[in-house]
Motif scaffolding. Structure first.
Motif, mmCIF file in Angstrom:
data_model
loop_
_atom_site.group_PDB
_atom_site.id
_atom_site.type_symbol
_atom_site.label_atom_id
_atom_site.label_comp_id
_atom_site.label_asym_id
_atom_site.label_seq_id
_atom_site.Cartn_x
_atom_site.Cartn_y
_atom_site.Cartn_z
ATOM 1 N N ASP A 20 0.798 -1.230 0.000
ATOM 2 C CA ASP A 20 0.000 0.000 0.000
ATOM 3 C C ASP A 20 0.827 1.274 0.000
ATOM 4 O O ASP A 20 0.386 2.295 -0.526
ATOM 5 N N PHE A 81 -6.550 5.771 -3.308
ATOM 6 C CA PHE A 81 -7.277 4.518 -3.133
ATOM 7 C C PHE A 81 -7.773 3.977 -4.462
ATOM 8 O O PHE A 81 -7.736 2.763 -4.701
ATOM 9 N N GLU A 82 -8.223 4.860 -5.337
ATOM 10 C CA GLU A 82 -8.685 4.420 -6.651
ATOM 11 C C GLU A 82 -7.541 3.795 -7.452
ATOM 12 O O GLU A 82 -7.716 2.784 -8.123
ATOM 13 N N VAL A 85 -6.826 0.283 -6.021
ATOM 14 C CA VAL A 85 -7.868 -0.671 -6.420
ATOM 15 C C VAL A 85 -7.730 -1.016 -7.896
ATOM 16 O O VAL A 85 -7.853 -2.180 -8.293
ATOM 17 N N HIS A 86 -7.452 -0.016 -8.702
ATOM 18 C CA HIS A 86 -7.297 -0.274 -10.138
ATOM 19 C C HIS A 86 -6.147 -1.233 -10.403
ATOM 20 O O HIS A 86 -6.271 -2.178 -11.190
ATOM 21 N N LEU A 88 -4.806 -3.391 -8.345
ATOM 22 C CA LEU A 88 -5.157 -4.704 -7.825
ATOM 23 C C LEU A 88 -6.066 -5.431 -8.812
ATOM 24 O O LEU A 88 -5.856 -6.610 -9.119
ATOM 25 N N ARG A 89 -7.046 -4.713 -9.332
ATOM 26 C CA ARG A 89 -7.952 -5.310 -10.316
ATOM 27 C C ARG A 89 -7.183 -5.757 -11.559
ATOM 28 O O ARG A 89 -7.403 -6.861 -12.070
#
Length: 117
Positions: A20, A81-82, A85-86, A88-89
């Motif tokens: 992170d 955070f976006e 998440v992106h 990770l996706r």
């Protein structure tokens, strides 16, 4: 980890922290204006979210609620955070043999790089 009273269940573990931290550094971790440890600020945000409490109800052994709130707003506004998440996706898509969706990835990375707290 929270060293004043021991770790809280909501504290981030070392393995996750190493993943992170690149997303949470719009300025250097040792920047002069940073008065609180970045990991402790993040743990403060996680504590508020995990227990659903008001900012002012945070335990006294975490950084001040105003500092935690201000840093959380900065992370939200810069898209930290976006971006996490992106990525990770995209990693999960690649792991399942699909192509990542680079279109929004490049846009988020550019936005993240342009904004700074």
């Amino acid at each position: 980890m929270n060293t004043a009273s021991g770790p809280y269940p909501s504290d981030i573990i070392d393995e996750k922290w190493s993943l992170d931290i690149p997303y949470l550094l719009p300025m250097k971790e040792d920047a002069e204006q940073r008065h609180h440890d970045l990991r402790e600020l993040f743990n403060g945000v996680r504590y508020v979210i995990r227990y659903g409490i008001a900012w002012r109800a945070m335990p006294n052994d975490l950084p001040p609620c105003t500092a935690v709130y201000q840093q959380s707003r900065c992370w939200v506004e810069t898209g930290c955070f976006e971006a996490a998440v992106h990525d990770l996706r995209a990693g999960l898509r690649i792991a399942t043999g699909r192509k990542p969706s680079p279109q929004s990835h490049h846009r988020l990375r550019r936005l993240h790089a342009e904004k700074c707290c």
